[in-house]
Write an enzyme that holds these catalytic residues in place. Structure first.
Site, mmCIF file in Angstrom:
data_model
loop_
_atom_site.group_PDB
_atom_site.id
_atom_site.type_symbol
_atom_site.label_atom_id
_atom_site.label_comp_id
_atom_site.label_asym_id
_atom_site.label_seq_id
_atom_site.Cartn_x
_atom_site.Cartn_y
_atom_site.Cartn_z
ATOM 1 N N CYS A 46 0.862 -1.175 0.000
ATOM 2 C CA CYS A 46 0.000 0.000 0.000
ATOM 3 C C CYS A 46 0.901 1.228 0.000
ATOM 4 O O CYS A 46 2.124 1.110 0.082
ATOM 5 C CB CYS A 46 -0.856 0.038 1.257
ATOM 6 N N ASN A 53 1.061 0.407 5.883
ATOM 7 C CA ASN A 53 1.539 -0.342 4.721
ATOM 8 C C ASN A 53 2.357 -1.507 5.240
ATOM 9 O O ASN A 53 3.323 -1.311 5.978
ATOM 10 C CB ASN A 53 2.419 0.550 3.827
ATOM 11 N N GLY A 54 1.959 -2.731 4.869
ATOM 12 C CA GLY A 54 2.695 -3.905 5.311
ATOM 13 C C GLY A 54 1.748 -5.030 5.654
ATOM 14 O O GLY A 54 0.565 -4.993 5.293
ATOM 15 N N GLY A 69 -1.181 1.049 -4.939
ATOM 16 C CA GLY A 69 -2.445 0.421 -4.578
ATOM 17 C C GLY A 69 -3.599 1.045 -5.323
ATOM 18 O O GLY A 69 -3.760 2.263 -5.279
ATOM 19 N N TYR A 123 9.974 -4.082 -8.871
ATOM 20 C CA TYR A 123 8.694 -3.827 -9.523
ATOM 21 C C TYR A 123 7.863 -2.697 -8.920
ATOM 22 O O TYR A 123 7.339 -1.853 -9.640
ATOM 23 C CB TYR A 123 7.866 -5.112 -9.517
HETATM 24 P P1 AMP Z 1 2.667 -13.053 -14.089
HETATM 25 O O1 AMP Z 1 3.946 -13.781 -14.210
HETATM 26 O O2 AMP Z 1 1.647 -13.383 -15.096
HETATM 27 O O3 AMP Z 1 2.101 -13.185 -12.702
HETATM 28 O O4 AMP Z 1 2.948 -11.521 -14.303
HETATM 29 C C1 AMP Z 1 4.076 -10.997 -13.745
HETATM 30 C C2 AMP Z 1 4.107 -9.542 -13.975
HETATM 31 O O5 AMP Z 1 3.166 -8.927 -13.128
HETATM 32 C C3 AMP Z 1 5.455 -9.059 -13.591
HETATM 33 O O6 AMP Z 1 6.115 -8.683 -14.722
HETATM 34 C C4 AMP Z 1 5.186 -7.882 -12.747
HETATM 35 O O7 AMP Z 1 5.257 -6.755 -13.585
HETATM 36 C C5 AMP Z 1 3.760 -7.981 -12.326
HETATM 37 N N1 AMP Z 1 3.645 -8.299 -10.887
HETATM 38 C C6 AMP Z 1 4.328 -7.755 -9.934
HETATM 39 N N2 AMP Z 1 3.921 -8.146 -8.740
HETATM 40 C C7 AMP Z 1 2.973 -9.003 -8.902
HETATM 41 C C8 AMP Z 1 2.178 -9.776 -8.020
HETATM 42 N N3 AMP Z 1 2.265 -9.672 -6.712
HETATM 43 N N4 AMP Z 1 1.306 -10.610 -8.541
HETATM 44 C C9 AMP Z 1 1.209 -10.687 -9.870
HETATM 45 N N5 AMP Z 1 1.915 -9.970 -10.736
HETATM 46 C C10 AMP Z 1 2.797 -9.129 -10.278
#
Ligand code: AMP
Length: 503
Positions: free
Chosen positions: A2, A101-102, A28, A258
């Site tokens: 968040c 956040n957490g 978020g 990310y």
């Molecule tokens: P996927 O492998 O289909 O889950 O998609 C991965 C992409 O989603 C990554 O390139 C990230 O940009 C983004 N992503 C980042 N965090 C998450 C998360 N917690 N759950 C799903 N996708 C994420």
């Protein structure tokens, strides 16, 4: 994950908090809330949705006061109810309103403890409500009479650190007194302070990311230290104290990979610079593992992977091209059950430029592969657009373990790299080759930018949980809960679908 904000100013803060939340919107998109303190009373507005949709002019008008907190919530299973949108409020002692956040890893035990020992009722399944009540209880214990001083607040945070486990970066407004902010003793989630000199005195802004400070004309003062508590009284005087016995800095590696905006600096490391380094180290690995003649173009999967992809292409001396275009105006894609709808949502978000793929060997670069559904879909899109070969590189190592500190990666069976070799993942996403960053290289990419970052919270890659309380049994339990809530969600959406058909 968040985003949180806390402000103490000498003029109304409603617009300032709104603007700060817009700058943290990437953290978020599920819900947003603002609470302000006008010295006599709190005003609050919160709801599910994006910041721009949650706040109308009439809501903004009803948020008077020169201090307050705000939050944007990241969607995680089991907490999408509007009742669990933040900030949370508790009326005693003094009146406290809090944004968190957490994720607390012992919130269920604390909830029982709260009921049995502290006689406090927790009305939601939100760990943030538990955290607020622990804080309220400890402030109550640390104070006598009507007045409140920083020493009592710091004592309360010290006891809170002993009771609570997990990740927490918090801003809490105490009615008529000021803003308290603190960070967990492991320093997992980010929090920083900025200031602005005005004619009426110094105003302070505390935020999850530095982009919120700079974007609003505040000057970056410093990061809140792990375990440290900051108190800014309503006159704008700042007090601080280390409240943890053995604090250590272990920022979440996934923030750099990310989550965070590239223009933020977290714990002394520019997120953008770390992503360039990730590209540099990934290029070295590709040079070792793949004949470079096999790659015609390097292409990012927008947006977070762009700096890594650019640097990677530069280091390898291969052309960098944009072939996937993201629709910026799509807003939220609702998480619908079924592979077909998910597939449609990837294709709504991204489109290919055919000429960039036709007859070429394309190296796609993403920041990470989590569930693998996006990657598989994009590999197929590249083939449909005419690519000869589709190679895939991930700027992060394989995501193999659940994250229990606030990132939505809770069950092992959802993670494509869990229990699979890299060759198997490559087959699953139907790529011609797959190259993952090594964990050691990811850590170096971050510590090269700030050598003080010797330790990172990287549990989703290595299964090491810095809070020391995560057992196999714990992971089994959260997975079980997750599966149950997913089944409920599916049943609910099925019911809504049926009702819609009846209408
Ligand atoms: P996927 O492998 O289909 O889950 O998609 C991965 C992409 O989603 C990554 O390139 C990230 O940009 C983004 N992503 C980042 N965090 C998450 C998360 N917690 N759950 C799903 N996708 C994420």
């Amino acid at each position: 994950m968040c985003g949180v904000i806390g402000v103490v100013s000498h003029s109304p803060v409603n617009q300032l908090i709104y603007d700060a939340l817009l700058l943290l919107q990437h953290r978020g998109q599920d819900a947003a809330g603002i609470a302000t303190d006008n010295g006599n009373a709190f005003s609050m507005h919160k709801a599910n949705g994006l910041v721009r949709d949650v706040f109308r002019t009439r809501n903004m008008r009803s948020l008077p006061g020169n201090a307050g907190v705000g939050q944007v919530r990241y969607p995680t299973a089991g907490s999408s109810s509007e009742d669990e949108a933040q900030p949370f409020y508790v009326n005693a002692p003094f009146g406290i309103i809090m944004a968190h956040n957490g994720n607390l890893t012992n919130w269920e035990q604390l909830k029982i403890e709260m009921f049995k020992n502290d006689r406090r009722h927790i009305n939601t399944t939100s760990d943030s409500e538990v955290l607020l009540n622990v804080l309220a209880h400890e402030i109550q214990e640390a104070t006598t009479g009507y007045s409140l001083d920083p020493a009592a607040l710091f004592k309360a945070v010290s006891v809170l650190h002993k009771r609570v486990r997990g990740s927490y970066a918090v801003t809490a407004q105490i009615a008529g007194y000021g803003l308290l902010a603190f960070r967990d003793p492991w320093g997992i989630r980010p929090l920083c302070i900025g200031f602005n000199e005005t004619d009426a005195g110094t105003e302070y802004l505390i935020a999850s990311e530095s982009v919120a400070l700079e974007g609003l004309g505040f000057r970056f003062l410093r990061d809140v230290l792990p375990g440290e508590a900051i108190f800014i009284d309503i006159d704008g005087k700042l007090y601080n104290q280390q409240c943890a016995e053995n604090p250590s800095l272990n920022p979440c590696a996934f923030e750099y990979v990310y989550f965070a905006r590239p223009d933020s600096v977290i714990d002394g490391a520019s997120v953008y610079a770390t992503r360039l380094k990730m590209g540099e180290y990934l290029a070295e690995k590709i040079r070792r593992e793949i004949p470079l003649g096999d790659i015609d173009v390097v292409m990012p999967i927008p947006d977070s992977s762009r700096p890594a992809a650019m640097e990677l292409a530069h280091r390898l001396g291969i052309e960098y091209r944009e072939g996937l275009i993201k629709n910026r105006y799509i807003g939220r894609t609702f998480i619908m059950p079924g592979q077909n709808t998910r597939r449609k949502s990837v294709r709504q978000k991204l489109n290919t430029i055919g000429s960039e793929f036709k007859g070429k060997n394309v190296l796609l670069v993403d920041d990470s592969i989590v569930r693998g559904t996006t990657s598989r879909e994009i590999v197929q899109m590249a083939r449909d657009a005419g690519a000869k070969k589709v190679l895939f590189a991930s700027a992060a190592p394989p995501v193999k373990f659940p994250n229990v500190y606030g990132i939505d990666m809770p069950t092992r069976d959802e993670l494509i790299a869990h229990g699979r070799t890299e060759e198997e993942v490559c087959r699953e996403i139907t790529a011609d080759a797959l190259i993952y960053q090594d964990l050691d290289a990811l850590k170096r990419a971050i510590s090269d930018v700030n050598p003080a970052l010797k330790s990172l919270e990287a549990s989703c890659f290595d299964g090491v949980y810095v809070t020391g309380d995560i057992s196999r049994d714990y992971l089994d339990r959260i997975e079980f809960a997750r599966h149950n809530s997913k089944a409920e969600e599916l049943a609910r959406s099925q019911l809504n679908l049926n009702l819609a058909q009846v209408d």
